[in-house]
Design a protein around this motif. Sequence first.
Motif, PDB file in Angstrom:
ATOM      1  N   GLY A   1       1.053  -1.165  -0.260  1.00  0.00           N
ATOM      2  CA  GLY A   1      -0.180   0.038  -0.130  1.00  0.00           C
ATOM      3  C   GLY A   1       0.682   1.481   0.047  1.00  0.00           C
ATOM      4  O   GLY A   1       0.505   2.228  -0.099  1.00  0.00           O
ATOM      5  N   MET A   2       1.770   1.468   0.584  1.00  0.00           N
ATOM      6  CA  MET A   2       2.801   2.326   0.859  1.00  0.00           C
ATOM      7  C   MET A   2       3.735   2.788  -0.457  1.00  0.00           C
ATOM      8  O   MET A   2       3.599   3.194  -1.235  1.00  0.00           O
ATOM      9  CB  MET A   2       3.639   2.494   1.345  1.00  0.00           C
TER      10      MET A   2
ATOM     11  N   ILE B   1      12.438  11.123   0.900  1.00  0.00           N
ATOM     12  CA  ILE B   1      12.619  11.137   1.973  1.00  0.00           C
ATOM     13  C   ILE B   1      12.865  12.736   2.287  1.00  0.00           C
ATOM     14  O   ILE B   1      12.654  13.607   2.861  1.00  0.00           O
ATOM     15  CB  ILE B   1      14.553  10.699   2.669  1.00  0.00           C
ATOM     16  N   GLU B   2      13.498  13.588   1.230  1.00  0.00           N
ATOM     17  CA  GLU B   2      13.372  15.226   0.667  1.00  0.00           C
ATOM     18  C   GLU B   2      11.924  15.666   0.630  1.00  0.00           C
ATOM     19  O   GLU B   2      11.855  17.181   0.891  1.00  0.00           O
ATOM     20  CB  GLU B   2      14.438  15.874  -0.077  1.00  0.00           C
ATOM     21  N   ARG B   3      11.368  14.923  -0.332  1.00  0.00           N
ATOM     22  CA  ARG B   3      10.200  15.652  -0.881  1.00  0.00           C
ATOM     23  C   ARG B   3       9.265  15.490  -0.008  1.00  0.00           C
ATOM     24  O   ARG B   3       8.569  15.385   1.379  1.00  0.00           O
ATOM     25  CB  ARG B   3       9.194  14.699  -1.586  1.00  0.00           C
ATOM     26  N   ASP B   4       9.200  17.416   0.490  1.00  0.00           N
ATOM     27  CA  ASP B   4       7.794  18.033   1.434  1.00  0.00           C
ATOM     28  C   ASP B   4       6.431  17.064   1.068  1.00  0.00           C
ATOM     29  O   ASP B   4       5.808  17.323   2.137  1.00  0.00           O
ATOM     30  CB  ASP B   4       7.649  18.828   1.660  1.00  0.00           C
ATOM     31  N   ASP B   5       6.159  17.164   0.206  1.00  0.00           N
ATOM     32  CA  ASP B   5       4.762  16.638   0.016  1.00  0.00           C
ATOM     33  C   ASP B   5       4.428  15.595   0.154  1.00  0.00           C
ATOM     34  O   ASP B   5       2.799  14.284   0.028  1.00  0.00           O
ATOM     35  CB  ASP B   5       4.078  16.904  -1.453  1.00  0.00           C
ATOM     36  N   ALA B   6       5.319  14.515   0.144  1.00  0.00           N
ATOM     37  CA  ALA B   6       5.863  12.756   0.488  1.00  0.00           C
ATOM     38  C   ALA B   6       4.543  12.550   2.097  1.00  0.00           C
ATOM     39  O   ALA B   6       4.222  11.693   2.585  1.00  0.00           O
ATOM     40  CB  ALA B   6       7.009  12.180   1.031  1.00  0.00           C
ATOM     41  N   TYR B   7       5.632  13.955   2.875  1.00  0.00           N
ATOM     42  CA  TYR B   7       4.816  13.900   4.295  1.00  0.00           C
ATOM     43  C   TYR B   7       3.736  15.004   4.095  1.00  0.00           C
ATOM     44  O   TYR B   7       2.499  14.623   5.488  1.00  0.00           O
ATOM     45  CB  TYR B   7       6.168  14.770   5.047  1.00  0.00           C
ATOM     46  N   THR B   8       3.016  15.164   3.713  1.00  0.00           N
ATOM     47  CA  THR B   8       1.417  15.285   3.402  1.00  0.00           C
ATOM     48  C   THR B   8       0.331  14.251   2.504  1.00  0.00           C
ATOM     49  O   THR B   8      -0.927  13.739   2.588  1.00  0.00           O
ATOM     50  CB  THR B   8       1.044  16.666   2.855  1.00  0.00           C
TER      51      THR B   8
ATOM     52  N   THR C   1       1.529  11.132   1.550  1.00  0.00           N
ATOM     53  CA  THR C   1       1.485   9.304   2.252  1.00  0.00           C
ATOM     54  C   THR C   1       1.714   9.213   3.289  1.00  0.00           C
ATOM     55  O   THR C   1       1.472  10.071   4.196  1.00  0.00           O
ATOM     56  CB  THR C   1       2.977   9.088   0.867  1.00  0.00           C
ATOM     57  N   ASP C   2       1.942   7.598   3.948  1.00  0.00           N
ATOM     58  CA  ASP C   2       1.414   7.644   5.010  1.00  0.00           C
ATOM     59  C   ASP C   2       3.214   7.743   5.519  1.00  0.00           C
ATOM     60  O   ASP C   2       3.300   7.443   6.662  1.00  0.00           O
ATOM     61  CB  ASP C   2       1.522   6.321   5.357  1.00  0.00           C
ATOM     62  N   MET C   3       3.936   8.748   4.503  1.00  0.00           N
ATOM     63  CA  MET C   3       5.043   9.112   5.352  1.00  0.00           C
ATOM     64  C   MET C   3       4.625  10.150   6.460  1.00  0.00           C
ATOM     65  O   MET C   3       5.102  11.416   6.886  1.00  0.00           O
ATOM     66  CB  MET C   3       6.226   9.497   4.424  1.00  0.00           C
ATOM     67  N   ARG C   4       3.350  10.826   6.311  1.00  0.00           N
ATOM     68  CA  ARG C   4       2.977  11.878   7.732  1.00  0.00           C
ATOM     69  C   ARG C   4       2.804  11.790   8.729  1.00  0.00           C
ATOM     70  O   ARG C   4       2.776  12.238   9.201  1.00  0.00           O
ATOM     71  CB  ARG C   4       1.418  11.869   7.078  1.00  0.00           C
TER      72      ARG C   4
ATOM     73  N   VAL D   1      -2.408  12.998  13.381  1.00  0.00           N
ATOM     74  CA  VAL D   1      -2.472  13.063  11.716  1.00  0.00           C
ATOM     75  C   VAL D   1      -3.735  12.669  11.242  1.00  0.00           C
ATOM     76  O   VAL D   1      -3.889  11.611  11.784  1.00  0.00           O
ATOM     77  CB  VAL D   1      -1.316  12.892  10.738  1.00  0.00           C
ATOM     78  N   ARG D   2      -3.955  13.108  10.446  1.00  0.00           N
ATOM     79  CA  ARG D   2      -5.921  12.557  10.053  1.00  0.00           C
ATOM     80  C   ARG D   2      -4.891  12.293   8.004  1.00  0.00           C
ATOM     81  O   ARG D   2      -4.319  13.366   7.684  1.00  0.00           O
ATOM     82  CB  ARG D   2      -7.050  13.214   9.838  1.00  0.00           C
ATOM     83  N   ARG D   3      -5.666  11.114   7.227  1.00  0.00           N
ATOM     84  CA  ARG D   3      -5.381  11.292   6.274  1.00  0.00           C
ATOM     85  C   ARG D   3      -6.261  12.000   5.281  1.00  0.00           C
ATOM     86  O   ARG D   3      -7.017  12.849   5.633  1.00  0.00           O
ATOM     87  CB  ARG D   3      -5.702   9.838   5.800  1.00  0.00           C
TER      88      ARG D   3
END
Length: 454
Positions: free
Chosen positions: A171-172, A215-222, A224-227, A314-316
């Motif tokens: 899923g990730m 790891i450096e992408r800011d949008d990955a932390y919003t 994806t579940d890297m959040r 944190v919510r999806r």
Amino acid sequence: MKLTVIGGGGVRSMFLAKSIAQKAAGLHITELVFMDTDEEKLRIYGGLAARVSHMLNPDLAFRLTADAVDAVRDADYIITTIRVGGDHMRVREERIALACGVLGQETTGAAGVSFAMRSVPVLAEYCRLIRQYAKPSVKVFNFTNPAGVVSQVLRDMGYDFTYGICDAPSGMLHQFADLYGVPADRIEGECYGLNHLSFFRSIKIDGREIMPELIERDDAYTETDMRFFDKELLRHINCVPNEYLYYFYYRERAVENVLHAPQTRGEIIEEINRRMTAELAGMDVEKEFDRCLQCFEKWYGRREDAYMSNETGVRRNKAWHFDVSAPDAGGYAGVALRFIDIVESGKSGSMILCVPNRGAIPGLLDEDIVEITCGITREGCSPHPAADGDERALEMIRRVKAYERLASKAIREKSRAALVDCLMLHPLVNSYSLAVRLADAYIALNKEYSDGWK
């Protein structure tokens, strides 16, 4: 070919039916059986699954049954996804742990071993029936949590036709594919560890390594579940962890958040499932399918929105929708179907499974069940070596594997001493006095399902 789902009255049954029905013709699946001991839930959720299957593939012979022997007889492949004791037992065992100031999450937390104490005796009985009545070449994919502990115990009991599956790693990877705007089949990951305690040491798109930039992408932390993680943590460990590692890397934050939340995760799911089932019980699945689907989307969407939110804060951020006709997005059925596709076609491929270690992860026994990227052929599974795994990750894996190994011993032998030992070694318990309290509480809680502990 016959595929059986044990636990076909679960709320996720429509997802399974969609995945299998869409791919059945290509995989030569001709018979699909959903079995459950809860006949009312089988009527409701199995009935919805049957309707989805017929809509997508009217040629697939789909049926429901409450007879386990009928379900497994001559089966080629079986998926097990059961919740022994129902949602309320999850609520009780989570609260027992929280009363000790310990995380009670049902797979990663202390309550996982309690769930396994109930699940394993039932699954072992199904495995006995499968060995007696299914095809000699049968493969069983276990999705019952805690998948790591359950898979370890079943293998230790000699049921070597069982494989643990989980949709978290795949899923990730699908989320990362969406982030990069590419189809999921163009991304691959090298994963190693244990179920809900695994690490990606490599993530590639079309053979190009993307993990450092990911790891450096800011949008990955919003998106994806890297959040659930801070960028500084992922920079520090230089890998992408399974989302459940949040409970280890932010242990005190997770416990504090749950204690201050109005409901635990288990209580949220219990309430949602109870209210959804009550509404659906008054509807006619055949005549009011669209209305049933609207009800299901409303309640299951709330469940998805709340995923890990109490623990993390944190919510999806994406609205959940179930589109019957949209291409299958995978999920745990997708993991099982990929295995079937590789084996039945005679081609080779790779996927992430819970399988015996066989020397892949250093410091573990060959028979230890690990979650790892495997090469799959008709002849079997070969875990990819992870000798270059990060030592910090490996140390955590070894410690939790020691807990799982002792949990298996405790459940097989009904040994209170081994149960105390496994909880004492669990990094999220890490205390003899708390382990004794938890062990005695869980033995008492599960007396109806697993007695005779000594």
